[in-house]
Design an enzyme around this catalytic site. Structure first.
Site, PDB file in Angstrom:
ATOM      1  N   SER B 146       0.841  -1.202   0.000  1.00  0.00           N
ATOM      2  CA  SER B 146       0.000   0.000   0.000  1.00  0.00           C
ATOM      3  C   SER B 146       0.880   1.257   0.000  1.00  0.00           C
ATOM      4  O   SER B 146       1.679   1.436  -0.920  1.00  0.00           O
ATOM      5  CB  SER B 146      -0.964  -0.056   1.192  1.00  0.00           C
ATOM      6  OG  SER B 146      -2.012   0.869   1.032  1.00  0.00           O
ATOM      7  N   ASP B 223     -10.103  -5.641  -3.189  1.00  0.00           N
ATOM      8  CA  ASP B 223      -9.499  -4.608  -2.340  1.00  0.00           C
ATOM      9  C   ASP B 223     -10.374  -3.359  -2.385  1.00  0.00           C
ATOM     10  O   ASP B 223     -10.619  -2.790  -3.450  1.00  0.00           O
ATOM     11  CB  ASP B 223      -8.098  -4.314  -2.889  1.00  0.00           C
ATOM     12  CG  ASP B 223      -7.287  -3.374  -2.015  1.00  0.00           C
ATOM     13  OD1 ASP B 223      -7.871  -2.438  -1.445  1.00  0.00           O
ATOM     14  OD2 ASP B 223      -6.078  -3.605  -1.917  1.00  0.00           O
ATOM     15  N   HIS B 254      -7.354  -6.083   0.996  1.00  0.00           N
ATOM     16  CA  HIS B 254      -6.167  -5.255   1.253  1.00  0.00           C
ATOM     17  C   HIS B 254      -5.387  -5.711   2.491  1.00  0.00           C
ATOM     18  O   HIS B 254      -4.405  -5.086   2.865  1.00  0.00           O
ATOM     19  CB  HIS B 254      -6.635  -3.801   1.454  1.00  0.00           C
ATOM     20  CG  HIS B 254      -5.566  -2.757   1.263  1.00  0.00           C
ATOM     21  ND1 HIS B 254      -4.966  -2.513   0.053  1.00  0.00           N
ATOM     22  CD2 HIS B 254      -4.970  -1.891   2.148  1.00  0.00           C
ATOM     23  CE1 HIS B 254      -4.064  -1.540   0.182  1.00  0.00           C
ATOM     24  NE2 HIS B 254      -4.053  -1.160   1.444  1.00  0.00           N
TER      25      HIS B 254
END
Lengths: 276, 276
Positions: B146, B223, B254
């Site tokens: 991320s 996600d 995620h």
């Protein structure tokens, strides 16, 4: 059983459920990992009972077990370690009250109303998860860590026909003889300790005449609780020719880093016992 | 570097250090996993940069990566995601301030004094961990998740001679074009965005003439941040024949359950790149 989350993991589903427990008289959560094979039909189930201060989530987050369960086609059922909620008795100590059910049915107040983890794990929860998930409840085994190792041993030894195998990481094997166990049993079960022996793995091994499931125990040699609380030597003295393996692992402590290092071997060992 | 914990894991050591950072002007922690092979001599090192809200511990607790690192003989270096402490600027939002350094050197107040994560990761920390641990700093690669995937991509693309390979889980590939990145860059770097392009992986790919390390990206199709914040399509448009693989993983979200599912493949891929 209300599904509160389902996350894909190693091709399977890491699920978490919320449900009302009649036995515990409160709301509970339980985590279940379903391997990819569960999409095709019921899979064998391995119970994991957690230790002091843990919930149903510690093992699923920290142990890295899903990878092996996915390879082996095993579900993993992770219950919480006590009844929960504002209306449930508690204690400020980490080793009593919520998070510290010790897998017994409490008989003393104020614990007796909710703290019935023995019945919850052995009688109520199997029906609930068996109904909610594609599990082959004819093929179950059980493992646990620390207080949960105590739970896995005592529940497994008391239900030798239900569980194909029992394993534990750093279990409390003789709660009647160590501070954690004496404190919990005194609080939940009271004195005199006539009811204690049914919840002491060493006592159960000493008195059992039944054919018992095979037992595998790993114990870290650098575990801070080894000498005072865990005492694998007391269980080793009760082996007497039975299929019980106690492995001392040099340098390992009491943490989930220890569990993660050996959970793959435990699950492979359970899978072999469940393949019959 | 003060060693604050060292726990045995898969035959190696999961270490955590505390140290004073001159660059960040505060105390920091960093986690390093050393595989069993490190007992015999320096081992290659893979950096893992974590995402928003994370510390140096999330990956080591949740990803189950030590098992693969032990098999492959790789160290894993996990820095924290921002400067820390009472004297360090912060924000109530989860995506700004402590836990959200975005791997840039802030130029705006009140951030400029401490928020210099670019220099910390690229210049100060390599020297500290290289001195404290048996690492072969001639063999490094980098990955992240991320916000940390953004960090791995931008740092890796800017130092193509240092890192043998770059990989990312659900990275922010085009921070100049998505809300997380615009908010952070506006806050830390200010407007006009002339300094932003050096911290945008898509911009770096567009402008780079260098021989770049191979890049591997996994992106979960379930996600929640995919469409608004992550936008792998923008990076795919910049591949133009280079050794960049973007894999869409159906059903994954995620979380660290997603990372855990694929980190073994990432580490094996890094090991091959580092074996040269």
């Amino acid at each position: 059983m209300e599904l509160i989350s389902s996350v894909k993991c190693f091709g399977g589903d890491q699920r978490r459920y919320r449900h009302r427990s009649e036995v515990l008289d409160c709301e509970m959560t339980v985590s279940v990992y379903l391997p990819p094979q569960a999409a095709k039909g019921p899979v064998p189930a391995v119970w994991f009972l957690a230790g002091l201060t843990c919930s149903d989530e510690n093992f699923i987050i920290k142990a890295g077990a899903q990878r092996y369960a996915a390879e082996l086609g095993l579900a993993i059922i992770c219950p919480d370690t006590s009844p929960r909620g504002d209306g449930v008795a508690d204690d400020e100590a980490y080793d009593l009250g919520q998070g510290a059910g010790f897998y017994v049915n409490a008989t003393r107040e104020p614990w007796a109303k909710h703290f019935r983890m023995w019945d919850y794990i052995t009688a109520e929860l199997p029906g609930l998860v068996g109904e909610a998930c594609p599990l082959d409840m004819q093929r179950q085994s059980i493992m646990g860590h620390s207080m949960g190792g105590h739970g896995a041993l005592t529940i497994g030894l008391t239900h030798p026909d239900r569980f194909a195998a029992i394993s534990a990481f750093a279990p409390i094997v003789a709660p009647m003889q160590v501070p954690w166990g004496v404190k919990a049993f005194t609080t939940y079960l009271g004195e005199p300790p006539s009811a204690w022996a049914a919840h002491d793995a060493c006592q159960l091994l000493r008195s059992s005449q039944a054919d018992l499931p095979p037992i595998l125990i790993d114990q870290g040699e650098a575990d801070n609780f080894l000498a005072e609380q865990l005492r694998p030597d007391l269980l080793e003295a009760e082996i007497r020719g039975r299929d019980i393996t106690v492995r001392r692992q040099e340098g390992y402590d009491h943490s989930y880093f220890f569990i993660a290092s050996f959970v793959g071997e435990h699950l492979a060992w359970h899978a072999r016992a469940l393949a019959v």
